[in-house]
Design a protein around this motif. Sequence first.
Motif, PDB file in Angstrom:
ATOM      1  N   VAL A  62       7.479   5.087 -19.925  1.00 60.18           N
ATOM      2  CA  VAL A  62       8.217   4.345 -20.954  1.00 60.18           C
ATOM      3  C   VAL A  62       9.164   3.408 -20.233  1.00 60.18           C
ATOM      4  O   VAL A  62       9.795   3.785 -19.243  1.00 60.18           O
ATOM      5  N   ASP A  63       9.232   2.171 -20.711  1.00 61.40           N
ATOM      6  CA  ASP A  63      10.126   1.171 -20.129  1.00 61.40           C
ATOM      7  C   ASP A  63      11.307   1.014 -21.080  1.00 61.40           C
ATOM      8  O   ASP A  63      11.147   0.493 -22.187  1.00 61.40           O
ATOM      9  N   PHE A  64      12.478   1.459 -20.646  1.00 62.53           N
ATOM     10  CA  PHE A  64      13.635   1.440 -21.544  1.00 62.53           C
ATOM     11  C   PHE A  64      14.468   0.165 -21.411  1.00 62.53           C
ATOM     12  O   PHE A  64      15.641   0.157 -21.764  1.00 62.53           O
ATOM     13  N   ALA A  65      13.878  -0.920 -20.890  1.00 62.16           N
ATOM     14  CA  ALA A  65      14.668  -2.128 -20.594  1.00 62.16           C
ATOM     15  C   ALA A  65      15.345  -2.716 -21.821  1.00 62.16           C
ATOM     16  O   ALA A  65      16.476  -3.179 -21.743  1.00 62.16           O
ATOM     17  N   THR A  66      14.685  -2.746 -22.962  1.00 60.04           N
ATOM     18  CA  THR A  66      15.275  -3.409 -24.127  1.00 60.04           C
ATOM     19  C   THR A  66      15.571  -2.407 -25.238  1.00 60.04           C
ATOM     20  O   THR A  66      15.625  -2.776 -26.401  1.00 60.04           O
ATOM     21  N   TYR A  67      15.772  -1.149 -24.872  1.00 59.18           N
ATOM     22  CA  TYR A  67      15.987  -0.108 -25.881  1.00 59.18           C
ATOM     23  C   TYR A  67      17.217  -0.431 -26.723  1.00 59.18           C
ATOM     24  O   TYR A  67      18.292  -0.714 -26.190  1.00 59.18           O
ATOM     25  N   GLY A  68      17.039  -0.424 -28.025  1.00 61.82           N
ATOM     26  CA  GLY A  68      18.164  -0.628 -28.926  1.00 61.82           C
ATOM     27  C   GLY A  68      18.542  -2.082 -29.156  1.00 61.82           C
ATOM     28  O   GLY A  68      19.550  -2.351 -29.802  1.00 61.82           O
ATOM     29  N   SER A  69      17.760  -3.033 -28.623  1.00 56.17           N
ATOM     30  CA  SER A  69      18.108  -4.430 -28.885  1.00 56.17           C
ATOM     31  C   SER A  69      17.180  -4.983 -29.955  1.00 56.17           C
ATOM     32  O   SER A  69      15.966  -4.868 -29.865  1.00 56.17           O
ATOM     33  N   GLU A  71      15.819  -8.166 -32.591  1.00 50.62           N
ATOM     34  CA  GLU A  71      15.600  -9.613 -32.527  1.00 50.62           C
ATOM     35  C   GLU A  71      16.443 -10.339 -33.554  1.00 50.62           C
ATOM     36  O   GLU A  71      16.595 -11.542 -33.512  1.00 50.62           O
ATOM     37  N   LYS A 186       8.457  -4.372 -20.593  1.00 44.62           N
ATOM     38  CA  LYS A 186       9.010  -5.149 -21.699  1.00 44.62           C
ATOM     39  C   LYS A 186       9.158  -6.621 -21.341  1.00 44.62           C
ATOM     40  O   LYS A 186       9.309  -7.451 -22.223  1.00 44.62           O
ATOM     41  N   ARG A 220      12.224  -7.876 -35.301  1.00 49.23           N
ATOM     42  CA  ARG A 220      12.608  -6.494 -35.073  1.00 49.23           C
ATOM     43  C   ARG A 220      14.045  -6.315 -35.536  1.00 49.23           C
ATOM     44  O   ARG A 220      14.939  -7.008 -35.053  1.00 49.23           O
ATOM     45  N   ILE A 222      17.252  -3.447 -36.581  1.00 46.21           N
ATOM     46  CA  ILE A 222      17.720  -2.066 -36.532  1.00 46.21           C
ATOM     47  C   ILE A 222      18.741  -1.908 -37.644  1.00 46.21           C
ATOM     48  O   ILE A 222      19.715  -2.650 -37.695  1.00 46.21           O
TER      49      ILE A 222
END
Lengths: 247, 417
Positions: A62-69, A71, A186, A220, A222
């Motif tokens: 899993v690539d967590f680079a943009t977790y929680g960001s 668009e 990501k 995207r 949240i």
Amino acid sequence: MSTRAEQMRDALKAAFPENNSVRVELDLVVIDVAPDQLLSVCQKLHDDASLSFKQMSDLCGVDFATYGSAEWSTDTGNMASFSRAVNASSTGSLTFDTGLDLPATDQPRFVVVYHLLSLDHNVRCRVRCAASDDEMPVVPSVTPIWNNADWYEREAFDLFGILFDGHADLRRILTDYGFTGHPFRKDFPLIGNVEMRYDSVKERVVYEPVSIEPRVLVPRVIREDSRYATGESASKTESDAAKKNDA
Amino acid sequence: MPEIRNYTLNFGPQHPAAHGVLRLVLEMDGEVVERADPHIGLLHRGTEKLAESKPYNQTIGYMDRLDYVSMMCNEHGYVLAIEKLLGVEVPLRAQYIRVMFDEITRILNHLMWLGAHGLDIGAMSIFLYCFREREDLMDCYEAVSGARLHATYYRPGGVARDLPDRMPQYEASRFTSKSAASKLNDKRQGNMLDFLDDFTQRFPKCVDEYETLLTDNRIWKQRTVGIGVVTPERALQLGFTGPMLRGSNIEWDLRKKQPYEVYDQLDFDIPVGTNGDSYDRYLVRIEEMRQSNRIIKQCIEWLRNNEGPVLTEDHKIAPPRRGDMKGDMESLIHHFKLFTEGFCLPEGEAYAAVEHPKGEFGCFLVSDGANKPYRLKVRAPGFAHLASLDEMAKGHMLSDVVALIGTQDIVFGEIDR
């Protein structure tokens, strides 16, 4: 009466007293392990009779680079809302010559997630192992413990560029022969970097930079949803509702 | 004496027995396989990456296209993962419908497998028999979803719509005479459950027919008995699931061990093999078809007697009824938000697995609270099975490799994703 997952959580806590990350998430026992301890922990998970995770169901990166960001920030609205969404730097709107502005974070970027199954105890376990270096993520290979990790690790290497120390044959597996880059990262654009066609003049297949425009159809977002409030607040509202029903 | 050296043989990717786009590089010593190196990924479409760029409900259709011979079971694994994170209740009738279609799918898959496997190793007619029965089951798919293969029927919180009151009818055409059409329509006069009930009456006899053709057939046994023997220990090490694991004498079935939906209220048995060879796996799958037929019967019985909703009433997740939208502002807003933005999942990670016809089909979902998955990982059963081909093929003849690909029930849609 405790569930099987809770019993397994206690068994894991007993087996790894120095590791204080053991917890139950939804219906699974989860344990975080550092790469340098991964092999010893996995060996114990496999061999110890009280744990006995004889099968590895799944391994993935899993690539967590943009977790929680998101668009599209929904807190403030203005005339440019939608185009802001389209221009935002995200996997869906990247082109091959634009990079992704990775948000600065002190969290490790690449995590390898193992899903283990114990047939004896009929319970599953998730092991999360975060690679310490984001530039060159290395995690020890678990192929000696679970032989089927072979292809799964090749897949994680192919798609995320995570290296597995001790893997005998770490080749690409899913992407094309001669592919460059790691497509599930990501910062890899969804439309890819190259497209392929048959060139009738050269009489062979040629690769060219992609010609299609990336676009985001559904941005995207949240949203704060009170239904999913976690922890004390959620259980409090639940008990309030129960009291109301009783009355 | 000329010197005989090992040579490399390229098998596929356009070989009819390669079940799609498998490229096998075989190192041969004469006709004996020394090493098999499967090259996969020729059908890689990046489903998991595509899912990251779409709202949750738009990915259900992609799930059909993973293992494209057991469509609804794939959807099931995906919606279960979403439901686990959402914590949404699925109405009981929807659970029965899902179980019924899971079992229809299992029969569909096993029939496809049996036909293709038979064809690969020399049994021609079984293929035609299998496809005859598949036709009826795909008509059921068509009746509920409008599509014969890629149904997109399951939804988070239930299924898309209730079972139809009437079956689609044949019409006379250039290719079908009036009398032939009315004969075909004979069994389609009632609703879908009547049609399916009629099928379940006929189907055990059909399985008997297949068994007459194959089970005691000398050629069939020569091609499958003792081919690709896997010990129980190795089956676990290699990550086998489903019929591959049960063929090696390990009684493990998620429908019994970790029941989801209403499987714990249904009566069925789990067949296991004893020798772990291709013949045992064949017997296991044949018996699974009979057991699936049993489950379908029980579901029909329940569905006939119990009405109810088939989709959750939580309109943040499932669309409101058409009629409500005409007069109710709230419903209209729900509909608009659901189809323009989708729904947001709470932050967290979930792994949901179903007993897919081929084994354990799992979906690992990472959500950061957005309306799209942060990461979706599909655990395809065939991926682990194909990875073991090297070990299973070692020391066998070249023609046995074809039998092994058949016994593993390889479908590239799920392996390459």
